[in-house]
Scaffold this motif. Structure first.
Motif, PDB file in Angstrom:
ATOM      1  N   GLU A   1       8.404   4.988   4.131  1.00  0.00           N
ATOM      2  CA  GLU A   1       6.809   3.907   4.195  1.00  0.00           C
ATOM      3  C   GLU A   1       5.705   5.039   4.409  1.00  0.00           C
ATOM      4  O   GLU A   1       4.573   5.037   4.216  1.00  0.00           O
ATOM      5  CB  GLU A   1       6.656   2.716   4.724  1.00  0.00           C
ATOM      6  CG  GLU A   1       5.645   1.921   4.061  1.00  0.00           C
ATOM      7  CD  GLU A   1       5.155   1.534   2.479  1.00  0.00           C
ATOM      8  OE1 GLU A   1       6.190   1.763   2.221  1.00  0.00           O
ATOM      9  OE2 GLU A   1       4.195   1.710   1.592  1.00  0.00           O
TER      10      GLU A   1
ATOM     11  N   ARG B   1       1.541  -0.456  -8.662  1.00  0.00           N
ATOM     12  CA  ARG B   1       3.101  -0.574  -8.884  1.00  0.00           C
ATOM     13  C   ARG B   1       3.391  -1.255  -7.124  1.00  0.00           C
ATOM     14  O   ARG B   1       4.126  -2.031  -6.883  1.00  0.00           O
ATOM     15  CB  ARG B   1       3.509   0.369  -8.971  1.00  0.00           C
ATOM     16  CG  ARG B   1       5.307  -0.013  -9.236  1.00  0.00           C
ATOM     17  CD  ARG B   1       5.728   0.951 -10.456  1.00  0.00           C
ATOM     18  NE  ARG B   1       5.026   1.202 -11.859  1.00  0.00           N
ATOM     19  CZ  ARG B   1       4.753   2.127 -12.022  1.00  0.00           C
ATOM     20  NH1 ARG B   1       5.307   3.521 -11.862  1.00  0.00           N
ATOM     21  NH2 ARG B   1       4.174   2.272 -14.011  1.00  0.00           N
ATOM     22  N   HIS B   2       3.206   0.373  -6.194  1.00  0.00           N
ATOM     23  CA  HIS B   2       3.714   0.246  -4.994  1.00  0.00           C
ATOM     24  C   HIS B   2       3.507  -0.484  -3.790  1.00  0.00           C
ATOM     25  O   HIS B   2       4.393  -1.689  -3.480  1.00  0.00           O
ATOM     26  CB  HIS B   2       3.522   1.209  -4.164  1.00  0.00           C
ATOM     27  CG  HIS B   2       4.069   1.626  -2.687  1.00  0.00           C
ATOM     28  ND1 HIS B   2       2.953   1.289  -1.869  1.00  0.00           N
ATOM     29  CD2 HIS B   2       5.030   1.985  -2.127  1.00  0.00           C
ATOM     30  CE1 HIS B   2       3.492   1.742  -0.567  1.00  0.00           C
ATOM     31  NE2 HIS B   2       4.670   1.899  -1.510  1.00  0.00           N
TER      32      HIS B   2
ATOM     33  N   SER C   1      12.526   5.777  -3.048  1.00  0.00           N
ATOM     34  CA  SER C   1      10.757   5.939  -3.131  1.00  0.00           C
ATOM     35  C   SER C   1       9.921   6.674  -4.345  1.00  0.00           C
ATOM     36  O   SER C   1      10.802   7.601  -4.127  1.00  0.00           O
ATOM     37  CB  SER C   1      10.321   6.915  -1.139  1.00  0.00           C
ATOM     38  OG  SER C   1       9.015   6.304  -1.343  1.00  0.00           O
ATOM     39  N   ALA C   2       9.252   6.446  -4.547  1.00  0.00           N
ATOM     40  CA  ALA C   2       8.098   7.058  -5.422  1.00  0.00           C
ATOM     41  C   ALA C   2       7.581   7.661  -4.962  1.00  0.00           C
ATOM     42  O   ALA C   2       6.694   8.484  -5.251  1.00  0.00           O
ATOM     43  CB  ALA C   2       7.065   5.318  -5.922  1.00  0.00           C
TER      44      ALA C   2
ATOM     45  N   GLU D   1       5.159  -4.265  -5.656  1.00  0.00           N
ATOM     46  CA  GLU D   1       6.350  -3.894  -4.700  1.00  0.00           C
ATOM     47  C   GLU D   1       6.721  -4.814  -3.539  1.00  0.00           C
ATOM     48  O   GLU D   1       7.319  -5.797  -3.253  1.00  0.00           O
ATOM     49  CB  GLU D   1       7.577  -3.021  -5.553  1.00  0.00           C
ATOM     50  CG  GLU D   1       7.345  -2.913  -6.642  1.00  0.00           C
ATOM     51  CD  GLU D   1       8.015  -1.166  -6.952  1.00  0.00           C
ATOM     52  OE1 GLU D   1       8.765  -0.970  -7.331  1.00  0.00           O
ATOM     53  OE2 GLU D   1       8.198   0.135  -5.601  1.00  0.00           O
ATOM     54  N   TRP D   2       5.461  -4.192  -2.706  1.00  0.00           N
ATOM     55  CA  TRP D   2       5.980  -4.790  -1.190  1.00  0.00           C
ATOM     56  C   TRP D   2       4.917  -5.944  -1.239  1.00  0.00           C
ATOM     57  O   TRP D   2       5.748  -6.334  -0.293  1.00  0.00           O
ATOM     58  CB  TRP D   2       5.405  -3.874  -0.003  1.00  0.00           C
ATOM     59  CG  TRP D   2       5.773  -2.820   0.172  1.00  0.00           C
ATOM     60  CD1 TRP D   2       5.660  -1.481  -0.021  1.00  0.00           C
ATOM     61  CD2 TRP D   2       6.669  -2.670   1.286  1.00  0.00           C
ATOM     62  NE1 TRP D   2       6.706  -0.595   0.722  1.00  0.00           N
ATOM     63  CE2 TRP D   2       7.118  -1.491   1.233  1.00  0.00           C
ATOM     64  CE3 TRP D   2       7.113  -3.626   1.609  1.00  0.00           C
ATOM     65  CZ2 TRP D   2       8.080  -1.328   2.216  1.00  0.00           C
ATOM     66  CZ3 TRP D   2       8.493  -3.465   2.699  1.00  0.00           C
ATOM     67  CH2 TRP D   2       9.463  -1.917   2.564  1.00  0.00           C
TER      68      TRP D   2
ATOM     69  N   ALA E   1       4.666   7.796   1.980  1.00  0.00           N
ATOM     70  CA  ALA E   1       4.133   6.667   1.312  1.00  0.00           C
ATOM     71  C   ALA E   1       2.637   6.927   1.256  1.00  0.00           C
ATOM     72  O   ALA E   1       1.707   6.942   1.032  1.00  0.00           O
ATOM     73  CB  ALA E   1       4.781   5.225   0.301  1.00  0.00           C
TER      74      ALA E   1
ATOM     75  N   TYR F   1       0.775   3.893 -10.369  1.00  0.00           N
ATOM     76  CA  TYR F   1       1.933   3.642  -9.155  1.00  0.00           C
ATOM     77  C   TYR F   1       1.095   3.326  -8.085  1.00  0.00           C
ATOM     78  O   TYR F   1       2.220   2.551  -7.000  1.00  0.00           O
ATOM     79  CB  TYR F   1       2.590   5.157  -9.196  1.00  0.00           C
ATOM     80  CG  TYR F   1       1.999   5.960  -8.400  1.00  0.00           C
ATOM     81  CD1 TYR F   1       1.252   6.896  -9.862  1.00  0.00           C
ATOM     82  CD2 TYR F   1       1.680   6.960  -7.827  1.00  0.00           C
ATOM     83  CE1 TYR F   1       0.586   8.558  -9.027  1.00  0.00           C
ATOM     84  CE2 TYR F   1       0.978   7.654  -6.824  1.00  0.00           C
ATOM     85  CZ  TYR F   1       0.535   8.355  -8.143  1.00  0.00           C
ATOM     86  OH  TYR F   1      -0.079   9.596  -7.263  1.00  0.00           O
ATOM     87  N   HIS F   2      -0.029   3.148  -7.575  1.00  0.00           N
ATOM     88  CA  HIS F   2      -0.202   2.908  -6.697  1.00  0.00           C
ATOM     89  C   HIS F   2      -0.309   1.401  -6.600  1.00  0.00           C
ATOM     90  O   HIS F   2      -0.141   0.613  -5.531  1.00  0.00           O
ATOM     91  CB  HIS F   2      -1.957   2.958  -6.064  1.00  0.00           C
ATOM     92  CG  HIS F   2      -2.476   4.618  -5.516  1.00  0.00           C
ATOM     93  ND1 HIS F   2      -3.890   5.264  -5.815  1.00  0.00           N
ATOM     94  CD2 HIS F   2      -1.697   5.535  -6.246  1.00  0.00           C
ATOM     95  CE1 HIS F   2      -3.237   6.270  -5.385  1.00  0.00           C
ATOM     96  NE2 HIS F   2      -2.685   6.581  -5.921  1.00  0.00           N
TER      97      HIS F   2
ATOM     98  N   SER G   1       9.378  12.419  -6.073  1.00  0.00           N
ATOM     99  CA  SER G   1      10.068  11.028  -5.208  1.00  0.00           C
ATOM    100  C   SER G   1      11.687  10.958  -4.956  1.00  0.00           C
ATOM    101  O   SER G   1      12.243  12.514  -5.267  1.00  0.00           O
ATOM    102  CB  SER G   1       9.783   9.916  -6.652  1.00  0.00           C
ATOM    103  OG  SER G   1      10.638  10.956  -7.554  1.00  0.00           O
TER     104      SER G   1
END
Ligand SMILES: [Zn+2]
Lengths: 176, 244
Positions: free
Chosen positions: B38, B138-139, A135-136, B142-143, B41, B135-136, A144
């Motif tokens: 998640e 990117r996340h 996970s990032a 990806e999802w 995240a 990176y928000h 991470s």
């Protein structure tokens, strides 16, 4: 004389640790930007790693306490955002302390990672580069989660953030 | 007597409200996300948004004499300037991811453009926000690809969320010519290109542009937003002036 006072104030502030990453000081993290004298007042300038860094208030208190213990004051804490913190601000000592704490330091010069090609950190346990990102996002904004494919241990990594490549956005692309 | 905010302060307030409202919506997932990773995240994304909101409210407050807490907790829905997209309820996980993707695909080029603002405080906030929005995006991408190109069920849910939220996207690009702040209109091309590329990878169909739901930037919000505010503001309103 005032140079000595400033140097002592710097040393005291630089020894304050990040409450979310107590193995490292704010100087190791590159969060301590400046210590200046404004008349009697010692002004300590800090910067957050991430905008929402929840440790900033506690770090401010800890700096005041550290300077008080050193017999120094009054203190004023100021926070600056520019230039923005990136993981390039980590000191060499900070990188070594991360590794000693079992947290993989960020790759020093990541290529623009695009969407999926995120540079893989080395396993802090066996040094294998065969690792995968779980996970990032980790337990704090700066870390991470990863897994080593060689020794199978999960581990945390300090995120590569900015470092010129991600912010060099003219060519940034969400899909690699 | 409250000073009348200038147009720049009003435009900053809209971005601050976007960040707070999206951050609060994301925080509603805390403890409920599909996996522990998640959960972390979404909580991290919420924290980033609320941190951005605080930095922007501090600037708005400097220009209008209000504190962060007054701005977040003691305004009613008609005073909020966030876009309708970010206030949409979380729905299922696909709705949350589609909302996050559609908004962040706009916020990322917005903050990148704002780095060049002539206002030094805004430029400093933007320089941090654009690192985080990268990176928000990117996340969320990806999802969205994983959901769209996943099972028949995840694909159907992602497409349904996309179709439902699409009418809220036009509002992001309403003309807003404000000095020192990027004009959203030219950002549409970058947004559209990101959307097309990710939807293609996700095997999802881009909905047709038709009727657009707007009004948030003028203080006209959905019923669900009122309920969200009631919950978000209840503690501060029950104990005004409380500090901890
Ligand atoms: Zn290993």
């Amino acid at each position: 004389m005032s140079d000595d006072r400033r140097a002592r104030a710097w040393a005291a502030a630089a020894a304050v640790v990040d409450p979310e990453l107590p193995a490292l000081t704010i100087a190791d993290l590159g969060m301590l930007r400046d210590v200046t004298l404004a008349g009697d007042t010692i002004e300590v300038t800090i910067t957050p790693s991430y905008t929402a860094c929840p440790a900033m208030v506690v770090i401010g208190w800890e700096i005041e306490a550290a300077l008080a213990r050193a017999g120094l004051g009054p203190v004023r804490i100021s926070t600056v955002l520019a230039p923005p913190w990136t993981s390039a601000w980590l000191s060499p000592e900070g990188r070594a302390k991360l590794a000693a704490a079992g947290i993989a330091p960020p790759p020093t010069a990541p290529a623009d990672p695009g969407l999926f090609a995120v540079a893989a950190p080395a396993c802090p346990r066996c040094a294998s580069l065969a690792t995968e990102r779980i996970s990032a996002f980790g337990a704090t904004a700066c870390k991470s989660l990863h897994r080593c494919l060689a020794c199978r241990e999960p581990f945390e990594a300090f995120k590569a953030h900015g470092d010129g490549s991600i912010s060099n956005t003219a060519s940034r692309d969400v899909l690699s | 007597m409250r000073p009348t905010p200038d147009p720049f302060t009003e435009a900053l307030l809209a971005r601050a409200d976007d960040a707070l409202v999206l951050g609060h919506r994301l925080s509603e997932w805390c403890g409920h996300a599909p996996t522990p990773e998640e959960d972390l995240a979404l909580a991290n994304l919420a924290l980033d948004q609320i941190g951005l909101a605080r930095a922007l409210y501090a600037e708005v407050g400097a220009g209008s004499g209000r504190t962060e807490d007054e701005l977040a907790y003691f305004r009613t829905d008609r005073d909020f300037r966030n876009c309708l997209l970010v206030e949409q309820p979380n729905g299922d996980f696909a709705h949350t991811i589609v909302r996050q993707f559609l908004y962040t695909a706009y916020a990322d080029p917005f903050w990148r453009a704002a780095v060049g603002s002539a206002d030094p405080a805004l430029a400093a906030i933007a320089a941090k926000a654009e690192l985080e929005s990268a990176y928000h995006l990117r996340h969320a991408s990806e999802w969205l690809i994983r959901l769209g190109d996943g099972t028949a069920e995840s694909h159907a849910r992602a497409q349904a969320a996309l179709d439902a939220l699409w009418p809220c996207t036009a509002e992001l690009f309403e003309p807003e010519p404000k000095a020192r702040l990027p004009d959203p209109v030219p950002l549409r091309a970058a947004w559209s290109a990101t959307v097309d590329r990710v939807l293609a990878r996700a095997t999802l169909a881009r909905p047709a542009d038709g009727w657009a739901q707007t009004g948030g930037r003028r203080g006209r919000h959905t019923e669900a937003f009122g309920k969200m505010l009631a919950e978000m503001q209840s503690l501060a309103r029950a104990h005004p002036g409380a500090v901890w």
